[in-house]
Each structure stands twice: as C-alpha cells, then as structure tokens.
Design a protein around this motif. Structure first.
Motif, mmCIF file in Angstrom:
data_model
loop_
_atom_site.group_PDB
_atom_site.id
_atom_site.type_symbol
_atom_site.label_atom_id
_atom_site.label_comp_id
_atom_site.label_asym_id
_atom_site.label_seq_id
_atom_site.Cartn_x
_atom_site.Cartn_y
_atom_site.Cartn_z
ATOM 1 N N VAL A 1 35.262 72.429 59.133
ATOM 2 C CA VAL A 1 34.299 72.750 58.070
ATOM 3 C C VAL A 1 34.441 71.757 56.919
ATOM 4 O O VAL A 1 33.445 71.195 56.435
ATOM 5 C CB VAL A 1 34.483 74.201 57.571
ATOM 6 N N LEU A 2 35.668 71.525 56.472
ATOM 7 C CA LEU A 2 35.877 70.604 55.347
ATOM 8 C C LEU A 2 35.474 69.174 55.712
ATOM 9 O O LEU A 2 34.896 68.459 54.884
ATOM 10 C CB LEU A 2 37.332 70.659 54.883
ATOM 11 N N LEU A 3 35.753 68.761 56.933
ATOM 12 C CA LEU A 3 35.356 67.420 57.377
ATOM 13 C C LEU A 3 33.832 67.300 57.397
ATOM 14 O O LEU A 3 33.283 66.288 56.949
ATOM 15 C CB LEU A 3 35.946 67.129 58.754
ATOM 16 N N ALA A 4 33.150 68.333 57.880
ATOM 17 C CA ALA A 4 31.680 68.326 57.916
ATOM 18 C C ALA A 4 31.088 68.279 56.509
ATOM 19 O O ALA A 4 29.992 67.741 56.311
ATOM 20 C CB ALA A 4 31.162 69.550 58.664
ATOM 21 N N GLU A 5 31.822 68.815 55.532
ATOM 22 C CA GLU A 5 31.387 68.776 54.129
ATOM 23 C C GLU A 5 31.781 67.470 53.449
ATOM 24 O O GLU A 5 31.612 67.316 52.241
ATOM 25 C CB GLU A 5 32.001 69.950 53.363
ATOM 26 N N HIS A 6 32.334 66.531 54.215
ATOM 27 C CA HIS A 6 32.755 65.215 53.713
ATOM 28 C C HIS A 6 33.838 65.328 52.647
ATOM 29 O O HIS A 6 33.885 64.526 51.710
ATOM 30 C CB HIS A 6 31.558 64.407 53.196
ATOM 31 N N ARG A 7 34.711 66.319 52.814
ATOM 32 C CA ARG A 7 35.846 66.489 51.924
ATOM 33 C C ARG A 7 36.987 65.592 52.407
ATOM 34 O O ARG A 7 37.057 65.219 53.571
ATOM 35 C CB ARG A 7 36.310 67.955 51.930
ATOM 36 N N ALA A 8 37.891 65.254 51.515
ATOM 37 C CA ALA A 8 39.047 64.420 51.841
ATOM 38 C C ALA A 8 40.127 65.314 52.457
ATOM 39 O O ALA A 8 41.069 65.734 51.792
ATOM 40 C CB ALA A 8 39.557 63.710 50.598
ATOM 41 N N VAL A 9 39.968 65.612 53.731
ATOM 42 C CA VAL A 9 40.839 66.548 54.434
ATOM 43 C C VAL A 9 41.623 65.835 55.527
ATOM 44 O O VAL A 9 41.165 64.833 56.083
ATOM 45 C CB VAL A 9 40.013 67.732 55.028
ATOM 46 N N ALA A 10 42.799 66.363 55.796
ATOM 47 C CA ALA A 10 43.621 65.908 56.918
ATOM 48 C C ALA A 10 44.190 67.157 57.578
ATOM 49 O O ALA A 10 44.167 68.239 56.997
ATOM 50 C CB ALA A 10 44.740 64.999 56.437
ATOM 51 N N ALA A 11 44.689 66.996 58.792
ATOM 52 C CA ALA A 11 45.303 68.125 59.485
ATOM 53 C C ALA A 11 46.513 67.665 60.276
ATOM 54 O O ALA A 11 46.535 66.563 60.825
ATOM 55 C CB ALA A 11 44.296 68.796 60.413
#
Length: 129
Positions: free
Chosen positions: A110-120
C-alpha cells in the motif's frame, strides 16, 4: 526479468505473493527472506526474529536517506526488536513497524503504491495465515 546479481533485483517493486518459504514479485520467485529497498530487492539471510541485528539491517541503514518507513515482517509471531535497533533506525529518521510478515507485505504494498519512501525486511514463512 533479469537479475543484476545473485539474490538482487535492481528495482523496488510490490510483492505479489508470499508463503512456501519465499516471495513472488516482478514475475519471479524468490526463496528465503527478503529486503525490499529503494535500490532493489535483495535476498536476506535472516530466518527468525532473533537473527535481526544492526548487522543484518546494514543494507537498510546504508539506504536510510531514501527511507521514511521500514516494515519488518517477523514471520507469524510478533517479537520485540532490540532497543539498540529501534534507536539506530530512529537516529536515521526511519519509522519502524515490526509486525507479522503478512501484515508487513500488505502495508508495504500500500505504501509503495502511494509512492511513499518505504522499505521492508521480510522473514519468509511457509504457510500463509
């Protein structure tokens, strides 16, 4: 899709599926745990929450300038992260959420689709719950 190096996919993408000891993404299958970073997808040698250390998270810390949120998938059980890990991530400006792998995958996508600076940082699981 081609890989640029063993255990490395050269761009960050969403996770299509997880379980059976690995992950599916970018029309590929990866066996084992996985780091999803702004610079790409990397195999991760961690198999249990107890193995999560600052050393195992070094690739995350190396990319800290491009990460606001780190989702850590702990497998099926939730365990606490060592205070020094939380402190090191916080010092780099990274918000960390340590939850089950399934929840981490869904939130990461979800965060990646929102173009947020996310990692996992995702520990592989055999069975999806």
């Amino acid at each position: 899709m081609t890989e640029s190096a063993p255990g490395h996919f050269p761009q960050q993408v969403g996770i299509d599926a997880y379980g059976n000891g690995g992950f599916r993404f970018a029309e590929m299958s990866h066996r084992g745990s996985l780091l999803c970073l702004p610079g790409g997808m990397l195999g991760w040698s961690v198999t249990t929450a107890a193995e999560i250390t600052l050393q195992s998270l070094a690739p995350v810390l190396d990319s800290a300038g491009d990460i606001d949120v780190l989702m850590i998938g702990l497998g099926h059980d939730i365990a606490g992260l060592a205070p020094e890990i939380r402190a090191a991530l916080r010092a780099q400006g990274i918000i960390v959420e340590a939850i089950t792998t399934g929840s981490a995958v869904r939130t990461y996508n979800v965060l990646l689709a929102e173009h947020r600076a996310v990692a996992a940082a995702l520990i592989a699981v055999d069975k999806v719950r």
